[in-house]
Design an enzyme around this catalytic site. Structure first.
Site, PDB file in Angstrom:
ATOM      1  N   THR A 142       0.857  -1.195   0.000  1.00 12.16           N
ATOM      2  CA  THR A 142       0.000   0.000   0.000  1.00 12.16           C
ATOM      3  C   THR A 142       0.897   1.250   0.000  1.00 12.16           C
ATOM      4  O   THR A 142       1.979   1.251   0.585  1.00 12.16           O
ATOM      5  CB  THR A 142      -0.970   0.027   1.206  1.00 12.16           C
ATOM      6  OG1 THR A 142      -0.226   0.199   2.414  1.00 12.16           O
ATOM      7  CG2 THR A 142      -1.795  -1.262   1.287  1.00 12.16           C
ATOM      8  N   GLY A 143       0.423   2.291  -0.698  1.00  8.98           N
ATOM      9  CA  GLY A 143       1.191   3.540  -0.756  1.00  8.98           C
ATOM     10  C   GLY A 143       2.541   3.363  -1.422  1.00  8.98           C
ATOM     11  O   GLY A 143       3.572   3.778  -0.880  1.00  8.98           O
ATOM     12  N   ALA A 144       2.527   2.779  -2.626  1.00 11.85           N
ATOM     13  CA  ALA A 144       3.809   2.469  -3.288  1.00 11.85           C
ATOM     14  C   ALA A 144       4.176   3.476  -4.377  1.00 11.85           C
ATOM     15  O   ALA A 144       5.122   3.261  -5.127  1.00 11.85           O
ATOM     16  CB  ALA A 144       3.754   1.060  -3.870  1.00 11.85           C
ATOM     17  N   SER A 145       3.443   4.586  -4.461  1.00 13.30           N
ATOM     18  CA  SER A 145       3.742   5.558  -5.516  1.00 13.30           C
ATOM     19  C   SER A 145       4.949   6.430  -5.188  1.00 13.30           C
ATOM     20  O   SER A 145       5.620   6.923  -6.087  1.00 13.30           O
ATOM     21  CB  SER A 145       2.519   6.453  -5.763  1.00 13.30           C
ATOM     22  OG  SER A 145       2.020   6.966  -4.543  1.00 13.30           O
ATOM     23  N   GLY A 180       8.183   7.600  -2.013  1.00 13.62           N
ATOM     24  CA  GLY A 180       8.913   7.359  -0.762  1.00 13.62           C
ATOM     25  C   GLY A 180       9.274   5.915  -0.474  1.00 13.62           C
ATOM     26  O   GLY A 180       9.762   5.186  -1.341  1.00 13.62           O
ATOM     27  N   ILE A 181       9.035   5.508   0.755  1.00 14.17           N
ATOM     28  CA  ILE A 181       9.470   4.191   1.240  1.00 14.17           C
ATOM     29  C   ILE A 181       8.761   3.060   0.477  1.00 14.17           C
ATOM     30  O   ILE A 181       9.395   2.089   0.047  1.00 14.17           O
ATOM     31  CB  ILE A 181       9.207   4.080   2.768  1.00 14.17           C
ATOM     32  CG1 ILE A 181      10.101   5.078   3.526  1.00 14.17           C
ATOM     33  CG2 ILE A 181       9.434   2.657   3.260  1.00 14.17           C
ATOM     34  CD1 ILE A 181       9.792   5.218   5.020  1.00 14.17           C
ATOM     35  N   GLY A 182       7.445   3.203   0.274  1.00 11.25           N
ATOM     36  CA  GLY A 182       6.678   2.155  -0.411  1.00 11.25           C
ATOM     37  C   GLY A 182       7.166   1.941  -1.827  1.00 11.25           C
ATOM     38  O   GLY A 182       7.256   0.808  -2.317  1.00 11.25           O
ATOM     39  N   SER A 242       6.726   3.315  13.056  1.00 17.50           N
ATOM     40  CA  SER A 242       7.621   4.465  13.257  1.00 17.50           C
ATOM     41  C   SER A 242       8.197   4.411  14.672  1.00 17.50           C
ATOM     42  O   SER A 242       7.563   3.863  15.588  1.00 17.50           O
ATOM     43  CB  SER A 242       6.827   5.770  13.097  1.00 17.50           C
ATOM     44  OG  SER A 242       7.534   6.849  13.659  1.00 17.50           O
ATOM     45  N   TYR A 244      -0.215  10.920  15.206  1.00 16.60           N
ATOM     46  CA  TYR A 244       0.691  10.033  14.456  1.00 16.60           C
ATOM     47  C   TYR A 244       1.237   8.961  15.400  1.00 16.60           C
ATOM     48  O   TYR A 244       1.258   7.776  15.065  1.00 16.60           O
ATOM     49  CB  TYR A 244       1.825  10.867  13.856  1.00 16.60           C
ATOM     50  CG  TYR A 244       2.762  10.108  12.950  1.00 16.60           C
ATOM     51  CD1 TYR A 244       2.388   9.780  11.645  1.00 16.60           C
ATOM     52  CD2 TYR A 244       4.038   9.727  13.379  1.00 16.60           C
ATOM     53  CE1 TYR A 244       3.258   9.092  10.794  1.00 16.60           C
ATOM     54  CE2 TYR A 244       4.903   9.044  12.547  1.00 16.60           C
ATOM     55  CZ  TYR A 244       4.513   8.730  11.253  1.00 16.60           C
ATOM     56  OH  TYR A 244       5.375   8.055  10.412  1.00 16.60           O
TER      57      TYR A 244
HETATM   58  P1  NAP Z   1       5.449   9.710   1.558  1.00 14.70           P
HETATM   59  O1  NAP Z   1       6.681   9.898   0.763  1.00 14.70           O
HETATM   60  O2  NAP Z   1       4.629  10.869   1.933  1.00 14.70           O
HETATM   61  O3  NAP Z   1       4.542   8.612   0.812  1.00 14.70           O
HETATM   62  C1  NAP Z   1       3.329   8.216   1.374  1.00 14.70           C
HETATM   63  C2  NAP Z   1       2.699   7.150   0.504  1.00 14.70           C
HETATM   64  O4  NAP Z   1       1.469   6.732   1.133  1.00 14.70           O
HETATM   65  C3  NAP Z   1       2.330   7.676  -0.882  1.00 14.70           C
HETATM   66  O5  NAP Z   1       2.636   6.693  -1.839  1.00 14.70           O
HETATM   67  C4  NAP Z   1       0.814   7.890  -0.790  1.00 14.70           C
HETATM   68  O6  NAP Z   1       0.135   7.635  -2.017  1.00 14.70           O
HETATM   69  C5  NAP Z   1       0.440   6.781   0.188  1.00 14.70           C
HETATM   70  N1  NAP Z   1      -0.867   7.026   0.817  1.00 14.70           N
HETATM   71  C6  NAP Z   1      -1.210   7.965   1.724  1.00 14.70           C
HETATM   72  N2  NAP Z   1      -2.519   7.866   2.039  1.00 14.70           N
HETATM   73  C7  NAP Z   1      -3.004   6.817   1.307  1.00 14.70           C
HETATM   74  C8  NAP Z   1      -4.279   6.221   1.192  1.00 14.70           C
HETATM   75  N3  NAP Z   1      -5.337   6.652   1.890  1.00 14.70           N
HETATM   76  N4  NAP Z   1      -4.432   5.161   0.353  1.00 14.70           N
HETATM   77  C9  NAP Z   1      -3.373   4.701  -0.376  1.00 14.70           C
HETATM   78  N5  NAP Z   1      -2.139   5.237  -0.302  1.00 14.70           N
HETATM   79  C10 NAP Z   1      -1.963   6.291   0.522  1.00 14.70           C
HETATM   80  O7  NAP Z   1       5.798   9.009   2.949  1.00 14.70           O
HETATM   81  P2  NAP Z   1       6.912   7.931   3.356  1.00 14.70           P
HETATM   82  O8  NAP Z   1       7.925   8.630   4.146  1.00 14.70           O
HETATM   83  O9  NAP Z   1       7.303   7.103   2.208  1.00 14.70           O
HETATM   84  O10 NAP Z   1       6.038   7.063   4.378  1.00 14.70           O
HETATM   85  C11 NAP Z   1       5.679   5.712   4.151  1.00 14.70           C
HETATM   86  C12 NAP Z   1       5.364   5.066   5.495  1.00 14.70           C
HETATM   87  O11 NAP Z   1       6.534   5.104   6.304  1.00 14.70           O
HETATM   88  C13 NAP Z   1       4.271   5.799   6.272  1.00 14.70           C
HETATM   89  O12 NAP Z   1       3.434   4.867   6.906  1.00 14.70           O
HETATM   90  C14 NAP Z   1       5.064   6.589   7.298  1.00 14.70           C
HETATM   91  O13 NAP Z   1       4.311   6.849   8.453  1.00 14.70           O
HETATM   92  C15 NAP Z   1       6.221   5.650   7.563  1.00 14.70           C
HETATM   93  N6  NAP Z   1       7.394   6.330   8.131  1.00 14.70           N
HETATM   94  C16 NAP Z   1       8.035   7.316   7.448  1.00 14.70           C
HETATM   95  C17 NAP Z   1       9.138   7.922   8.047  1.00 14.70           C
HETATM   96  C18 NAP Z   1       9.918   9.034   7.372  1.00 14.70           C
HETATM   97  O14 NAP Z   1      10.722   9.692   8.040  1.00 14.70           O
HETATM   98  N7  NAP Z   1       9.746   9.264   6.088  1.00 14.70           N
HETATM   99  C19 NAP Z   1       9.554   7.536   9.317  1.00 14.70           C
HETATM  100  C20 NAP Z   1       8.870   6.539   9.972  1.00 14.70           C
HETATM  101  C21 NAP Z   1       7.794   5.937   9.373  1.00 14.70           C
HETATM  102  P3  NAP Z   1      -0.405   8.789  -3.011  1.00 14.70           P
HETATM  103  O15 NAP Z   1       0.639   9.875  -3.058  1.00 14.70           O
HETATM  104  O16 NAP Z   1      -0.555   8.047  -4.305  1.00 14.70           O
HETATM  105  O17 NAP Z   1      -1.722   9.277  -2.479  1.00 14.70           O
END
Ligand code: NAP
Length: 243
Positions: free
Chosen positions: A8-11, A13-15, A139, A152
């Site tokens: 899920t959310g693979a477009s 960042g991390i996904g 997290s 969060y």
């Molecule tokens: P990101 O770059 O903002 O990417 C978030 C991803 O989640 C996007 O692909 C977005 O898709 C998707 N998303 C959000 N709401 C959604 C929904 N309702 N249905 C489907 N997809 C959804 O964030 P990231 O940093 O990669 O975070 C990924 C995960 O890692 C999150 O759970 C975050 O809490 C966790 N995390 C991140 C960090 C950090 O420092 N970056 C640290 C700890 C944990 P669309 O853009 O297509 O809507």
């Protein structure tokens, strides 16, 4: 047949990085996205150039009906789900007194309910195969709490509880459930921080750097290869949080 993996959310960042890593390792990846169609298509095209096919599926996984469609698509096409990676998430820094009911529902539904409902929908297919794996992207703030990120922190602590309870419930069915709890990772999620703030954070981290998405993807890859880890919250944070 290759392992079938929903992310899920693979477009972005991390996904996105997890999707890339697993697809390059021969897995059948269903990359879910919600708003970022262009980035999702770009990922698909990038992999296609290397001869790798992935499926894209748009669904807001905070909504049950859309999560159902994502699972239905996967089952119709591949007849099974080997791995579910609950990665979709949002963050929103606010003092508790500024948080509205709308904020509460949005954050709880996006970060926590999505992981619950996607797990509930996928698990019957894993039980049918007597094997499977769920990986929740949590997290450090779910472990130690973050000031001005109460919502969060609640969602990620909930995700950790979900991980531990499900690992106990599903172990006898051959299904492993783990969470990865990253520290600060270089993605758009942290765009709200100024370069000065990022510098200050680096000073607090023993490895003196922010993590990269591929450092999380490597752990996911390892979890897929592993066979005896379940119920664990694996924190990848450069030593920022040591418990
Ligand atoms: P990101 O770059 O903002 O990417 C978030 C991803 O989640 C996007 O692909 C977005 O898709 C998707 N998303 C959000 N709401 C959604 C929904 N309702 N249905 C489907 N997809 C959804 O964030 P990231 O940093 O990669 O975070 C990924 C995960 O890692 C999150 O759970 C975050 O809490 C966790 N995390 C991140 C960090 C950090 O420092 N970056 C640290 C700890 C944990 P669309 O853009 O297509 O809507």
């Amino acid at each position: 047949m290759e392992e079938v993996i929903i992310i899920t959310g693979a477009s972005r960042g991390i996904g996105r990085e997890i999707a890339k890593t697993l697809a390059k390792n021969g897995k059948k990846v269903i990359a879910n996205y919600n708003h970022s169609l262009n980035q999702a298509v770009e990922l698909q095209e990038e992999l296609k150039k290397e001869g790798i096919e992935i499926d894209l599926f748009r669904a807001d996984v905070s909504k049950k009906q859309e999560a159902e469609k994502l699972v239905e698509f996967t089952i119709k096409k591949y007849k099974k789900i080997d791995v579910l990676i609950n990665n979709a998430g949002i963050s929103d820094g606010k003092m508790i007194t500024d948080i509205t009911d709308e904020d509460w529902h949005k954050m709880i539904n996006t970060n926590l309910y999505s992981a619950f409902i996607m797990s509930q929908l996928a698990i019957p297919y894993m039980i049918h195969e007597k094997q499977g794996q769920i990986i929740n992207i949590s997290s450090i703030w779910g472990m130690v709490g973050s000031s001005c990120e109460v919502l969060y922190s609640i969602t990620k602590a909930g995700m950790n509880g979900l991980t531990k309870a499900l690992a106990k419930e599903l172990g006898p069915s051959g299904i492993r459930v783990n969470a990865i709890a990253p520290g600060m990772i270089n993605t758009e999620m942290n765009n709200e921080f100024s370069p000065e703030e990022i510098e200050a954070i680096k000073q607090e981290i023993p490895l003196e750097k922010i993590g990269e998405p591929n450092e999380i993807a490597k752990c996911v890859k390892w979890l897929l290869e592993d066979s005896y880890t379940t119920g664990q919250i694996i924190s990848i944070n450069g030593g920022w949080v040591i418990t």
